[in-house]
Design a protein around this motif. Structure first.
Motif, PDB file in Angstrom:
ATOM      1  N   LEU A   8       0.813  -1.391  -0.064  1.00 46.28           N
ATOM      2  CA  LEU A   8      -0.007   0.024   0.121  1.00 46.28           C
ATOM      3  C   LEU A   8       0.969   1.207  -0.006  1.00 46.28           C
ATOM      4  N   THR A  20       2.399   1.470  -3.645  1.00 41.06           N
ATOM      5  CA  THR A  20       1.294   2.186  -4.490  1.00 41.06           C
ATOM      6  C   THR A  20       0.904   3.792  -4.377  1.00 41.06           C
ATOM      7  N   ASN A  21       1.076   4.088  -3.016  1.00 41.27           N
ATOM      8  CA  ASN A  21       0.897   5.493  -2.452  1.00 41.27           C
ATOM      9  C   ASN A  21       1.966   6.316  -2.680  1.00 41.27           C
ATOM     10  N   LEU A  51       1.395   5.770   6.324  1.00 41.72           N
ATOM     11  CA  LEU A  51      -0.020   5.467   5.289  1.00 41.72           C
ATOM     12  C   LEU A  51      -1.218   6.587   5.820  1.00 41.72           C
TER      13      LEU A  51
END
Length: 133
Positions: free
Chosen positions: A69, A72-73, A127
């Motif tokens: 995650l 991808t960010n 995140l």
């Protein structure tokens, strides 16, 4: 078809996958030697092998998912490699600490679990609060 490109997470996922297979093979080795199909049959070495494998399977997927995650960010390669190295090193230490007969608490095992928690905590914070580093 559009596929995600996660080369950093893939690297550490592959390394962790190999570690999980090694730990699983160790469980099978102990099962064959002890002639125990289910559970640990009261064999302490088999019980330790089962928990070493189980603990890896409990922690590695979440850590890798969070790394994916983050990747991808837009998480930085430096941060991702740092998390990956800490994860793999920690899981190796934990596995070693679980499999080498000693007291219930030992330094490799303790460092290994703290390393796994650090990766989960660090990626989670990044995140939630944006991509730091």
């Amino acid at each position: 078809m559009n596929f995600l490109n996660l080369p950093i997470t893939a690297l550490y996922g592959g390394l962790c996958g190999l570690l999980v297979i090694l730990l699983a093979a160790n469980v099978v080795r102990h099962r064959l030697r002890s002639k125990v199909s289910l559970g640990d049959g009261g064999h302490r070495d088999l019980g330790r092998a089962i928990r070493a494998h189980g603990n890896a399977v409990e922690y590695i997927p979440l850590a890798l998912l969070l790394m994916a995650l983050l990747e991808t960010n837009g998480g930085s390669a430096t941060a991702l490699h740092t998390y990956g190295i800490i994860l793999v090193a920690g899981r190796l230490l934990h596995g070693f600490g679980m499999l080498v007969p000693r007291g219930s608490a030992n330094l490799p095992r303790q460092l290994g679990i703290v390393a796994s928690w650090a990766v989960i905590l660090g990626t989670s914070v990044q995140l939630l609060w944006g991509r730091i580093g």
